[in-house]
Design a protein around this motif. Structure first.
Motif, PDB file in Angstrom:
ATOM      1  N   ALA A  48      28.379  20.251  11.098  1.00  0.00           N
ATOM      2  CA  ALA A  48      29.036  20.991  12.171  1.00  0.00           C
ATOM      3  C   ALA A  48      29.907  20.031  12.964  1.00  0.00           C
ATOM      4  CB  ALA A  48      28.012  21.656  13.100  1.00  0.00           C
ATOM      5  N   VAL A  49      30.961  20.570  13.545  1.00  0.00           N
ATOM      6  CA  VAL A  49      31.836  19.795  14.424  1.00  0.00           C
ATOM      7  C   VAL A  49      31.804  20.458  15.792  1.00  0.00           C
ATOM      8  CG1 VAL A  49      34.193  19.019  14.872  1.00  0.00           C
ATOM      9  CG2 VAL A  49      33.316  19.076  12.526  1.00  0.00           C
ATOM     10  N   ALA A  50      31.580  19.659  16.829  1.00  0.00           N
ATOM     11  CA  ALA A  50      31.501  20.196  18.187  1.00  0.00           C
ATOM     12  C   ALA A  50      32.390  19.391  19.109  1.00  0.00           C
ATOM     13  CB  ALA A  50      30.050  20.145  18.681  1.00  0.00           C
ATOM     14  N   ALA A  51      32.688  19.960  20.276  1.00  0.00           N
ATOM     15  CA  ALA A  51      33.429  19.229  21.301  1.00  0.00           C
ATOM     16  C   ALA A  51      32.670  17.953  21.652  1.00  0.00           C
ATOM     17  CB  ALA A  51      33.614  20.106  22.534  1.00  0.00           C
ATOM     18  N   PRO A  52      33.362  16.923  22.124  1.00  0.00           N
ATOM     19  CA  PRO A  52      32.721  15.621  22.313  1.00  0.00           C
ATOM     20  C   PRO A  52      31.747  15.527  23.484  1.00  0.00           C
ATOM     21  CG  PRO A  52      35.010  15.540  23.020  1.00  0.00           C
ATOM     22  CD  PRO A  52      34.818  16.860  22.358  1.00  0.00           C
ATOM     23  N   ASP A  53      31.741  16.511  24.394  1.00  0.00           N
ATOM     24  CA  ASP A  53      30.862  16.398  25.551  1.00  0.00           C
ATOM     25  C   ASP A  53      29.406  16.573  25.136  1.00  0.00           C
ATOM     26  OD1 ASP A  53      30.085  19.506  26.424  1.00  0.00           O
ATOM     27  OD2 ASP A  53      32.004  19.311  25.377  1.00  0.00           O
ATOM     28  N   ALA A  54      28.514  16.016  25.945  1.00  0.00           N
ATOM     29  CA  ALA A  54      27.094  15.984  25.608  1.00  0.00           C
ATOM     30  C   ALA A  54      26.500  17.375  25.447  1.00  0.00           C
ATOM     31  CB  ALA A  54      26.328  15.208  26.679  1.00  0.00           C
ATOM     32  N   ALA A  55      26.878  18.316  26.314  1.00  0.00           N
ATOM     33  CA  ALA A  55      26.313  19.663  26.240  1.00  0.00           C
ATOM     34  C   ALA A  55      26.664  20.334  24.910  1.00  0.00           C
ATOM     35  CB  ALA A  55      26.797  20.507  27.411  1.00  0.00           C
ATOM     36  N   ALA A  56      27.920  20.205  24.482  1.00  0.00           N
ATOM     37  CA  ALA A  56      28.340  20.827  23.226  1.00  0.00           C
ATOM     38  C   ALA A  56      27.671  20.167  22.030  1.00  0.00           C
ATOM     39  CB  ALA A  56      29.864  20.757  23.088  1.00  0.00           C
ATOM     40  N   GLN A  57      27.583  18.847  22.050  1.00  0.00           N
ATOM     41  CA  GLN A  57      26.947  18.125  20.950  1.00  0.00           C
ATOM     42  C   GLN A  57      25.455  18.479  20.858  1.00  0.00           C
ATOM     43  OE1 GLN A  57      28.163  15.977  18.534  1.00  0.00           O
ATOM     44  NE2 GLN A  57      30.219  16.537  19.193  1.00  0.00           N
ATOM     45  N   ALA A  58      24.777  18.526  22.007  1.00  0.00           N
ATOM     46  CA  ALA A  58      23.358  18.868  22.007  1.00  0.00           C
ATOM     47  C   ALA A  58      23.137  20.289  21.503  1.00  0.00           C
ATOM     48  CB  ALA A  58      22.787  18.709  23.410  1.00  0.00           C
ATOM     49  N   ALA A  59      24.004  21.224  21.899  1.00  0.00           N
ATOM     50  CA  ALA A  59      23.869  22.611  21.454  1.00  0.00           C
ATOM     51  C   ALA A  59      24.088  22.728  19.950  1.00  0.00           C
ATOM     52  CB  ALA A  59      24.859  23.491  22.209  1.00  0.00           C
ATOM     53  N   ALA A  60      25.061  21.997  19.412  1.00  0.00           N
ATOM     54  CA  ALA A  60      25.313  22.045  17.967  1.00  0.00           C
ATOM     55  C   ALA A  60      24.131  21.480  17.195  1.00  0.00           C
ATOM     56  CB  ALA A  60      26.590  21.272  17.641  1.00  0.00           C
ATOM     57  N   ALA A  74      21.584  23.613  14.559  1.00  0.00           N
ATOM     58  CA  ALA A  74      21.304  23.153  13.194  1.00  0.00           C
ATOM     59  C   ALA A  74      19.812  22.911  13.002  1.00  0.00           C
ATOM     60  CB  ALA A  74      22.093  21.877  12.906  1.00  0.00           C
ATOM     61  N   ARG A  75      19.164  22.315  13.992  1.00  0.00           N
ATOM     62  CA  ARG A  75      17.725  22.053  13.894  1.00  0.00           C
ATOM     63  C   ARG A  75      16.932  23.358  13.773  1.00  0.00           C
ATOM     64  NH1 ARG A  75      14.021  22.835  17.209  1.00  0.00           N
ATOM     65  NH2 ARG A  75      15.443  23.083  18.976  1.00  0.00           N
ATOM     66  N   GLU A  76      17.305  24.348  14.557  1.00  0.00           N
ATOM     67  CA  GLU A  76      16.592  25.621  14.505  1.00  0.00           C
ATOM     68  C   GLU A  76      16.752  26.293  13.145  1.00  0.00           C
ATOM     69  OE1 GLU A  76      18.200  27.643  17.878  1.00  0.00           O
ATOM     70  OE2 GLU A  76      16.773  26.735  19.293  1.00  0.00           O
ATOM     71  N   GLU A  77      17.964  26.241  12.585  1.00  0.00           N
ATOM     72  CA  GLU A  77      18.185  26.825  11.257  1.00  0.00           C
ATOM     73  C   GLU A  77      17.372  26.097  10.193  1.00  0.00           C
ATOM     74  OE1 GLU A  77      21.783  27.606   8.014  1.00  0.00           O
ATOM     75  OE2 GLU A  77      22.282  27.278  10.133  1.00  0.00           O
ATOM     76  N   LEU A  78      17.351  24.782  10.278  1.00  0.00           N
ATOM     77  CA  LEU A  78      16.618  23.997   9.292  1.00  0.00           C
ATOM     78  C   LEU A  78      15.113  24.173   9.435  1.00  0.00           C
ATOM     79  CD1 LEU A  78      18.760  20.752   9.416  1.00  0.00           C
ATOM     80  CD2 LEU A  78      18.612  22.363   7.507  1.00  0.00           C
ATOM     81  N   THR A  79      14.637  24.307  10.661  1.00  0.00           N
ATOM     82  CA  THR A  79      13.205  24.508  10.872  1.00  0.00           C
ATOM     83  C   THR A  79      12.760  25.835  10.281  1.00  0.00           C
ATOM     84  OG1 THR A  79      13.220  23.147  12.866  1.00  0.00           O
ATOM     85  CG2 THR A  79      11.396  24.690  12.628  1.00  0.00           C
ATOM     86  N   THR A  80      13.585  26.860  10.419  1.00  0.00           N
ATOM     87  CA  THR A  80      13.270  28.152   9.793  1.00  0.00           C
ATOM     88  C   THR A  80      13.216  28.028   8.276  1.00  0.00           C
ATOM     89  OG1 THR A  80      14.294  29.370  11.620  1.00  0.00           O
ATOM     90  CG2 THR A  80      14.056  30.534   9.522  1.00  0.00           C
ATOM     91  N   ALA A  81      14.102  27.222   7.715  1.00  0.00           N
ATOM     92  CA  ALA A  81      14.186  27.096   6.259  1.00  0.00           C
ATOM     93  C   ALA A  81      13.154  26.136   5.676  1.00  0.00           C
ATOM     94  CB  ALA A  81      15.588  26.625   5.862  1.00  0.00           C
ATOM     95  N   LEU A  82      12.899  25.023   6.358  1.00  0.00           N
ATOM     96  CA  LEU A  82      12.074  23.945   5.792  1.00  0.00           C
ATOM     97  C   LEU A  82      10.723  23.776   6.473  1.00  0.00           C
ATOM     98  CD1 LEU A  82      14.810  21.159   5.416  1.00  0.00           C
ATOM     99  CD2 LEU A  82      14.108  22.862   3.718  1.00  0.00           C
ATOM    100  N   GLY A  83      10.515  24.447   7.605  1.00  0.00           N
ATOM    101  CA  GLY A  83       9.306  24.230   8.385  1.00  0.00           C
ATOM    102  C   GLY A  83       9.543  23.196   9.463  1.00  0.00           C
ATOM    103  N   LYS A  84       8.540  23.005  10.303  1.00  0.00           N
ATOM    104  CA  LYS A  84       8.656  22.071  11.420  1.00  0.00           C
ATOM    105  C   LYS A  84       8.836  20.649  10.895  1.00  0.00           C
ATOM    106  CE  LYS A  84       6.403  20.858  15.777  1.00  0.00           C
ATOM    107  NZ  LYS A  84       5.285  21.169  16.701  1.00  0.00           N
TER     108      LYS A  84
END
Length: 352
Positions: free
Chosen positions: A88-100, A104-114
């Motif tokens: 994913a590509v996000a705006a350089p500010d911390a809030a946008a990077q953290a949200a991106a 991604a982490r939430e999608e991967l956790t659903t797919a692969l587990g915790k």
């Protein structure tokens, strides 16, 4: 797999992760990695020193990291130590990077587990890389022979497939005791995948200036990293003085960083920059109105002034009678975060 680069299958982070986990890396030899590229349908490009795999993904092509002088002492027969794929590509500010990263982490956790491991690389990433300024969170699905990591990259989150041995060998060997030899924090859970996981020794801060630097780096990035990781950290600090070791500070951080100060009688926290709930009304949801009396709301991702906060905490601790860094103690409660046991390597402070 149809071999078509840029297919819909490759554009899903979860599907890409499943394919990477199932891939045969062939011992990370040149032949093995070229076979992997063919299996994924990606074209080989770049130079021998900076090889690139053309993925066709809108977030960018994948990078291979060859074994060089910074990696060679940590590997066995591997010729490469990681394959990094921007997801994913996000705006350089911390809030946008953290949200991106969080998405991604939430999608991967659903797919692969915790994830079996989570943490922050701090300012010292694997094999001495420096991480992004906003923060360096990571989550990891540990495996054998390979491990999959979601890591904060320069433009957004990246999926990193790596041989497990070299990455863990590098981390373990940083425990040499020198100041700042390891940074960030590292948490593991009771997942069976972590069987045999080794942990390095830490280091001890020898001066208040070292503590200021370590707290600066930790606090400045903390709300961005906890937001990205989806965790909440509660971290009391105790100060050993002639009157025992009472609690001095309470650091709490989810999507915002708040710090409370339990000043001893006769202290003047206001002189060091502390306010009250009137000055920081957002902290009313963290603590009762008068317990602690002194507090600060340091803000969300990208907002904390790490150096100023660090200097404030150190000045307050010294005024309270804490004679040196070895007497500023991180409460053991902070080690338990969302089912993970966490070690705060970057602080260089005792835990008890």
């Amino acid at each position: 797999m149809d071999g078509q680069r840029g297919s819909a299958e490759e554009r899903s982070i979860a599907d890409l992760a499943r394919r990477l986990v199932a891939a045969d890396t062939g011992g990370w030899t040149p032949d093995g990695v070229r076979a992997l590229a063919t299996e994924l349908g990606w074209a080989w490009d770049g130079t021998p020193d900076e090889p690139v795999l053309v993925t066709g993904r809108p977030s960018g092509d994948a990078r291979l990291r060859p074994v060089g002088r910074y990696e060679e002492r940590f590997v066995g027969r591997e010729s490469y130590v990681e394959l990094a794929v921007p997801v994913a590509v996000a705006a350089p500010d911390a809030a946008a990077q953290a949200a991106a990263f969080r998405a991604a982490r939430e999608e991967l956790t659903t797919a692969l587990g915790k994830p079996s491991i989570m943490g922050s690389h701090g300012d010292l990433g694997p094999f001495y890389d420096s991480g992004p300024v906003w923060g360096a969170p990571f989550v990891r699905w540990r495996g054998r022979p390979d491990t999959l990591e979601l890591r904060a990259g320069t433009s957004g989150p990246e999926l990193v497939l790596q041989p497990t041995g070299p990455a863990e060998n590098w981390f373990w060997r940083q425990g040499v005791g020198e100041e700042h030899s390891i940074s960030g924090f590292f948490g593991s859970n009771r997942d069976q995948a972590n069987t045999g996981l080794g942990f390095p020794g830490g280091w001890t801060a020898r001066s208040w200036e070292t503590v200021v630097r370590s707290l600066d780096e930790f606090l400045g990035a903390l709300p961005a990293e906890t937001t990205a990781l989806g965790i909440r950290i509660g971290m009391p600090f105790y100060g050993r003085t002639g009157r025992g070791a009472p609690i001095l500070f309470d650091v709490t951080c989810g999507d915002r960083l708040s710090i409370g100060c339990f000043a001893p009688d006769g202290a003047d926290p206001a002189a060091h920059g502390w306010g009250t709930v009137t000055d920081h009304p957002g902290t009313a949801s963290i603590w009762d109105d008068d317990d602690p009396v002194w507090r600060v709301d340091a803000g969300g991702p990208g907002e904390p002034k790490g150096r100023a906060l660090a200097e404030m905490l150190v000045a307050t601790a010294r005024a309270a009678g804490v004679s040196g860094p070895s007497d500023l103690i991180v409460g053991g409660e902070a080690e338990h975060v969302d089912g993970y046991h966490v070690t705060y390597y970057g602080l260089g402070l005792p835990t008890g």
